[in-house]
Scaffold this motif. Structure first.
Motif, mmCIF file in Angstrom:
data_model
loop_
_atom_site.group_PDB
_atom_site.id
_atom_site.type_symbol
_atom_site.label_atom_id
_atom_site.label_comp_id
_atom_site.label_asym_id
_atom_site.label_seq_id
_atom_site.Cartn_x
_atom_site.Cartn_y
_atom_site.Cartn_z
ATOM 1 N N PHE A 14 -42.926 18.549 3.548
ATOM 2 C CA PHE A 14 -44.371 18.702 3.688
ATOM 3 C C PHE A 14 -45.014 17.551 2.922
ATOM 4 O O PHE A 14 -44.881 17.449 1.701
ATOM 5 C CB PHE A 14 -44.842 20.050 3.128
ATOM 6 C CG PHE A 14 -44.287 21.237 3.882
ATOM 7 C CD1 PHE A 14 -44.671 21.486 5.184
ATOM 8 C CD2 PHE A 14 -43.371 22.092 3.283
ATOM 9 C CE1 PHE A 14 -44.148 22.573 5.881
ATOM 10 C CE2 PHE A 14 -42.853 23.178 3.970
ATOM 11 C CZ PHE A 14 -43.246 23.417 5.279
ATOM 12 N N LYS A 15 -45.666 16.648 3.667
ATOM 13 C CA LYS A 15 -46.205 15.404 3.102
ATOM 14 C C LYS A 15 -45.056 14.626 2.455
ATOM 15 O O LYS A 15 -44.097 14.279 3.114
ATOM 16 C CB LYS A 15 -47.341 15.712 2.137
ATOM 17 C CG LYS A 15 -48.569 16.309 2.837
ATOM 18 C CD LYS A 15 -49.731 16.486 1.883
ATOM 19 C CE LYS A 15 -50.936 17.054 2.622
ATOM 20 N NZ LYS A 15 -52.099 17.254 1.733
ATOM 21 N N ASP A 16 -45.106 14.384 1.154
ATOM 22 C CA ASP A 16 -44.057 13.584 0.515
ATOM 23 C C ASP A 16 -43.049 14.440 -0.248
ATOM 24 O O ASP A 16 -42.233 13.926 -1.008
ATOM 25 C CB ASP A 16 -44.675 12.551 -0.434
ATOM 26 C CG ASP A 16 -45.526 13.204 -1.534
ATOM 27 O OD1 ASP A 16 -45.830 14.408 -1.411
ATOM 28 O OD2 ASP A 16 -45.882 12.500 -2.493
ATOM 29 N N LYS A 17 -43.086 15.764 -0.059
ATOM 30 C CA LYS A 17 -42.174 16.651 -0.770
ATOM 31 C C LYS A 17 -41.143 17.235 0.186
ATOM 32 O O LYS A 17 -41.481 17.928 1.147
ATOM 33 C CB LYS A 17 -42.944 17.788 -1.456
ATOM 34 C CG LYS A 17 -42.045 18.711 -2.259
ATOM 35 C CD LYS A 17 -42.834 19.817 -2.950
ATOM 36 C CE LYS A 17 -41.915 20.710 -3.758
ATOM 37 N NZ LYS A 17 -42.638 21.825 -4.421
ATOM 38 N N GLN A 18 -39.864 16.985 -0.090
ATOM 39 C CA GLN A 18 -38.797 17.551 0.725
ATOM 40 C C GLN A 18 -38.441 18.932 0.185
ATOM 41 O O GLN A 18 -38.021 19.062 -0.961
ATOM 42 C CB GLN A 18 -37.560 16.652 0.724
ATOM 43 C CG GLN A 18 -36.497 17.118 1.721
ATOM 44 C CD GLN A 18 -35.360 16.127 1.873
ATOM 45 O OE1 GLN A 18 -35.320 15.103 1.201
ATOM 46 N NE2 GLN A 18 -34.413 16.439 2.750
ATOM 47 N N VAL A 19 -38.605 19.960 1.023
ATOM 48 C CA VAL A 19 -38.393 21.340 0.571
ATOM 49 C C VAL A 19 -37.065 21.913 1.050
ATOM 50 O O VAL A 19 -36.582 22.907 0.494
ATOM 51 C CB VAL A 19 -39.557 22.254 1.016
ATOM 52 C CG1 VAL A 19 -40.846 21.852 0.332
ATOM 53 C CG2 VAL A 19 -39.733 22.230 2.528
ATOM 54 N N LEU A 20 -36.467 21.307 2.087
ATOM 55 C CA LEU A 20 -35.130 21.698 2.527
ATOM 56 C C LEU A 20 -34.273 20.446 2.646
ATOM 57 O O LEU A 20 -34.702 19.449 3.229
ATOM 58 C CB LEU A 20 -35.173 22.421 3.881
ATOM 59 C CG LEU A 20 -35.905 23.765 3.960
ATOM 60 C CD1 LEU A 20 -35.827 24.324 5.366
ATOM 61 C CD2 LEU A 20 -35.351 24.758 2.955
#
Length: 310
Positions: A14-20
């Protein structure tokens, strides 16, 4: 055992954050698989990708040879963590509506609804509006809505939250019955005692990455050796002389000794100092709850097989 759901190489940002980050696991036919992790670990994002609410940036989700947008949603049941039923609608009407959304025959749905209401101690509540029900009753109705169309894959997100012990037992019995009938169940819960009691395999995620995956026995073998709890006033320096102890935790007169891998308890107790103050002593394996806390809080005091203790 037949694979019903395969999640392979899932990545989501999500945007610049990788959550998976490269999430992969399988759910077999007729098994209960737990998906675990602290808040914000990526469990809900994983579930939303499986449900088709979100789509991964990379990777694939395959259900019964169907992929991505081709996955038949009428074969999947979902009990969300955030319960949401129309408050001013009668129980029977909302459940028939949910069955209709899944293209399930309404005459058959009505029979199943009445059976479930009786099973869940809600007999006679079919014409009561949702807002008149207690929280626990409402949760039972939501559960019925998730299974009324006889799904092949059932996703349960915190199904036991807010339930009294009697209702928990009813849910556990029904979840096991569904598993034994061949339903594949993906269960997310923070209640580790219930996970340990019910699940065949588990997958734990931390900061969007896999940290544990396997059967409960495999996880216990990999992470959880024995611990010895001693009630009695003892100096930490005396306890530190005991061999095959990885680390020690003390709280007042209670000392917990976490033992190294491959310790034989009956032999190990012979090494306890004669002047050790023992009012009570118990020996058991580290629980899934303790493994979860150890990983979620980054203590990493429990080492995997073959690793050196940090």
């Amino acid at each position: 055992m037949q694979t019903m759901l395969e999640v392979k190489g899932l990545n989501k940002s999500f945007k610049d954050k990788q959550v998976l980050k490269n999430i992969s696991f399988e759910v077999k036919k007729g098994e209960i698989m737990a998906i675990l992790g602290p808040n914000g670990a990526g469990k809900s994002t994983t579930i939303r990708n499986i449900m088709g609410i979100l789509y991964p940036d990379e990777g694939s989700i395959t259900f019964h040879n169907h992929k991505g947008k081709g996955i038949p949603q009428n074969k999947i049941g979902y009990l969300p963590e955030e319960r949401g039923l129309y408050k001013n609608v009668k129980v029977m009407d909302i459940l028939l509506y949910l069955a209709d959304l899944k293209d399930y025959p309404l005459d058959k749905a009505k029979e199943r609804i009445l059976d479930y209401l009786k099973k869940f101690d809600l007999e006679g509540k079919e014409n009561v509006s949702i807002e008149e029900l207690s929280k626990g009753m409402g949760q039972k109705v939501q559960f019925i809505g998730a299974v009324i169309h006889e799904p092949e894959l059932l996703i349960l997100d915190e199904p036991f939250s807010g339930l009294d012990p009697v209702s928990q037992d009813i849910f556990k019995e029904e979840i096991r019955r569904l598993r034994d009938a061949g339903t594949s169940i993906l269960l997310s819960s923070h209640q580790m005692n219930l996970v340990e009691e019910m699940c065949d395999r588990l997958f734990m995620i931390q900061r969007g990455e896999k940290v544990i995956y396997g059967t409960l026995d495999e996880v216990k073998t990999e992470y959880a050796n024995f611990k010895c709890t001693i009630q009695g006033q003892n100096d930490i320096h005396l306890l530190e002389t005991i061999p095959e102890v990885e680390h020690i935790e003390q709280d007042g007169d209670v000392s917990v000794l976490y033992l190294t891998k491959d310790v034989h308890p009956s032999r190990w107790v012979k090494h306890l100092p004669e002047d050790l103050n023992i009012q009570e002593l118990s020996m058991n394996r580290v629980s899934l709850h303790e493994i979860f806390i150890d990983i979620a809080t980054d203590k990493r005091l429990m080492t995997k097989e073959g690793e050196a203790h940090a």
